[in-house]
Write a protein that holds these residues in place. Structure first.
Motif, PDB file in Angstrom:
ATOM      1  N   VAL A 116      42.635  41.407  40.061  1.00 54.03           N
ATOM      2  CA  VAL A 116      41.329  40.893  40.502  1.00 54.03           C
ATOM      3  C   VAL A 116      40.386  40.785  39.305  1.00 54.03           C
ATOM      4  O   VAL A 116      39.726  39.757  39.095  1.00 54.03           O
ATOM      5  CB  VAL A 116      40.718  41.817  41.585  1.00 54.03           C
ATOM      6  N   ALA A 117      40.321  41.848  38.516  1.00 55.96           N
ATOM      7  CA  ALA A 117      39.398  41.880  37.375  1.00 55.96           C
ATOM      8  C   ALA A 117      39.752  40.808  36.354  1.00 55.96           C
ATOM      9  O   ALA A 117      38.871  40.120  35.823  1.00 55.96           O
ATOM     10  CB  ALA A 117      39.413  43.265  36.732  1.00 55.96           C
ATOM     11  N   GLU A 118      41.058  40.655  36.092  1.00 58.88           N
ATOM     12  CA  GLU A 118      41.471  39.658  35.103  1.00 58.88           C
ATOM     13  C   GLU A 118      41.152  38.237  35.578  1.00 58.88           C
ATOM     14  O   GLU A 118      40.709  37.397  34.783  1.00 58.88           O
ATOM     15  CB  GLU A 118      42.964  39.805  34.802  1.00 58.88           C
ATOM     16  N   ALA A 119      41.349  37.988  36.862  1.00 58.05           N
ATOM     17  CA  ALA A 119      41.030  36.655  37.388  1.00 58.05           C
ATOM     18  C   ALA A 119      39.547  36.356  37.211  1.00 58.05           C
ATOM     19  O   ALA A 119      39.170  35.248  36.808  1.00 58.05           O
ATOM     20  CB  ALA A 119      41.421  36.565  38.865  1.00 58.05           C
ATOM     21  N   ILE A 120      38.703  37.339  37.500  1.00 59.24           N
ATOM     22  CA  ILE A 120      37.257  37.121  37.366  1.00 59.24           C
ATOM     23  C   ILE A 120      36.897  36.839  35.908  1.00 59.24           C
ATOM     24  O   ILE A 120      36.134  35.911  35.602  1.00 59.24           O
ATOM     25  CB  ILE A 120      36.481  38.342  37.905  1.00 59.24           C
ATOM     26  N   LEU A 121      37.449  37.616  34.991  1.00 55.61           N
ATOM     27  CA  LEU A 121      37.159  37.404  33.567  1.00 55.61           C
ATOM     28  C   LEU A 121      37.569  36.004  33.131  1.00 55.61           C
ATOM     29  O   LEU A 121      36.808  35.301  32.446  1.00 55.61           O
ATOM     30  CB  LEU A 121      37.882  38.452  32.711  1.00 55.61           C
TER      31      LEU A 121
END
Lengths: 147, 387
Positions: B332-337
């Motif tokens: 999730v975090a990587e997609a947002i970044l």
């Protein structure tokens, strides 16, 4: 203390079943293993076999009962454990845990014995062999079957 | 929820690593603080709280005053599921800003003994020495090898692909530590066919995201990422059909719902951030999502298809295998970044849409587990979709 206050004694195999993650509703299965018999849970309406015990996906618990099974199957998938995560497997690594596809349909997780590790293969025909386990249970293991 | 009803407006990622010396609650609290700062929202804006996994409530320590607080547990699918649930609560009029929060000191369990070994058990197979998720995922890997000729080198290509991403990403376990296929092949067998580098190791860390309505997101100063679609599936259905080892997850229903809501196809996805506790996991998911045909996941990785210039860049921050394990929040975090263009040296050239998945929950002998996926977008609507 009156007799009615006494709790019924727990079945002698129940502690071992619980300790190793088993389900108390499967006690008839483990009792039968101690007598050398391999059972499955079957729906009497459609004939589907189940393990561990459950309701039939089509008929619920209308006709579920424990029935004798062939104890035959084949390797569906497997792993060779190179780490011991349970105390009683420390002196056994590496050892094989296979998912056995039983002739009646259900999967049964077990060890493959009497077979070199590199000879284990998906599709290998198997037959059950009952073995004593340190827990006090008698457990079904599987070995290659010569047809 | 249909289409981009909701958006993620705040992301908080704490330090991630082994032996951080911080308790889970502290990690969750810091993640929430970071997410609030990222969103430019005051503390009292959070009026809903969903805690990934089960523990006592965090609210007093965090100084939060939401209308509801829910502990949610469906394994590694929990983070994506929590965002779906947050969107549903917002659309039900129960909250305006929901915090979805994870934080655990996983590496402290080994020394404190806090984590019961029983939580790694999968029912009666413990009698046969079966313990731990590596063995149960190895069943999927071995079956895949049998059906399609997938090899240990293919699995190694997954590990190397993800490490290559992590090498250039500060703050990850793999930062500055390249891994070669030869090193993968030389690493010790854990539970065949998995070698050490096929397995994710636990790390400590926290992640929080703030979810709000797409409408409110437009009025915030933060950089929103829109939830275009989401779906769930559970592998018990495949267990009942005797197909659980052919299916890493029950992706078909989740995929249909997520892509249907988004009005998109897999060809519209720029990157995949897939739950990856073991190398077989993203490989089989790429097949199930239709990025490649069944059985082609191994060659796809070996040929660089999941790399930054491949057809589907996958787990572009290093994933759980090489970056850090914050359960499904890693992806999730990587997609947002990436969608924000904030991935630094690892920024993908094309980053308009992302597929994110979560997978997990020890379901006993049935093995696996829950699945949740979502499609995130840089823009509130996919190209070509009607509102």
């Amino acid at each position: 203390m009156s007799a009615t206050d006494q709790q019924p004694a727990e079945h002698p195999l129940m502690g071992a079943v619980r300790q190793y993650g088993g389900d108390p509703v499967d006690l008839p299965f483990w009792e039968a293993c101690a007598q050398g018999s391999f059972l499955l849970h079957q729906c009497g309406q459609c004939g589907r076999h189940y393990w561990p015990a459950s309701r039939c996906i089509e008929h619920g618990d209308a006709a579920m009962s424990w029935v004798a099974a062939s104890g035959r199957g084949e390797v569906y998938t497997y792993t060779v454990m190179h780490r011991a995560y349970t105390p009683d497997t420390r002196d056994k690594v590496p050892f094989v845990i296979a998912v056995v596809r039983l002739e009646e349909g259900p999967f049964y997780h077990s060890n493959i014995v009497d077979c070199p590790h590199d000879a284990v293969a998906v599709g290998m025909p198997l037959e059950v062999v009952m073995q004593p386990h340190p827990s006090g249970l008698t457990i079904p293991q599987f070995r290659p079957r010569g047809d | 929820m249909t289409g981009s009803g909701c958006a993620i407006v705040g992301l908080g990622v704490t330090e991630q690593g082994v032996g951080l010396g911080l308790e889970g609650r502290e990690l969750r609290t810091r993640a929430v603080d970071l997410a609030l700062a990222d969103a430019g929202l005051p503390r009292d804006a959070i009026d809903g709280y969903i805690r990934a996994y089960v523990d006592r409530e965090d609210l007093r320590y965090m100084g939060l005053s939401p209308n509801f607080s829910v502990s949610m547990m469906t394994g590694g699918a929990t983070p994506v599921f929590s965002i779906i649930a947050a969107a549903a609560m917002i659309e039900a009029g129960q909250a305006e800003v929901v915090a979805c929060v994870y934080g655990e000191a996983q590496t402290a369990f080994a020394t404190t003994g806090k984590q019961d070994i029983g939580s790694y058990g999968y029912g009666y197979p413990m009698l046969y020495g079966l313990l731990g998720a590596a063995a149960t995922h190895a069943f999927h890997a071995r079956r895949h090898m049998h059906l399609y000729g997938t090899t240990s080198e293919h699995l190694g290509a997954v590990a190397v692909t993800q490490r290559d991403y992590a090498v250039g990403r500060p703050g990850t376990l793999g930062y500055g530590k390249p891994l070669t296929l030869a090193e993968h092949q030389a690493s010790p067998l854990i539970t065949d066919p998995f070698r050490r580098y096929d397995c994710t190791r636990n790390t400590d860390g926290g992640v929080a995201v703030l979810v709000t309505s797409a409408e409110r997101a437009r009025n915030l100063l933060s950089d929103p990422v829109f939830v275009l679609g989401a779906g769930t599936g559970h592998n018990i259905a495949n267990w009942h059909q005797g197909l659980v080892y052919e299916n890493h997850d029950n992706i078909a229903p989740a995929k249909a719902r997520a892509f249907g809501q988004a009005g998109m196809g897999i060809e519209d996805i720029d990157m995949a951030q897939l739950y990856d506790p073991f190398t077989i996991s993203p490989l089989m998911q790429l097949e199930a999502f239709g990025v490649v045909a069944p059985g082609q996941g191994g060659p796809f990785y070996a040929e660089g298809g999941a790399g930054p210039d491949g057809a589907m860049p996958t787990n572009t921050g290093g994933g759980q295998l090489s970056a850090y394990y914050s359960t499904g929040f890693t992806g999730v975090a990587e997609a947002i970044l990436q969608l924000r263009g904030a991935a630094g040296a690892g920024q993908l050239k094309r980053a308009e849409t992302a597929l994110v998945s979560g997978h997990g929950m020890n379901a006993g002998v049935q093995n696996t587990w829950a699945h949740a996926c979502m499609i995130l977008g840089r823009n509130p609507r996919a190209k070509g979709a009607t509102s």
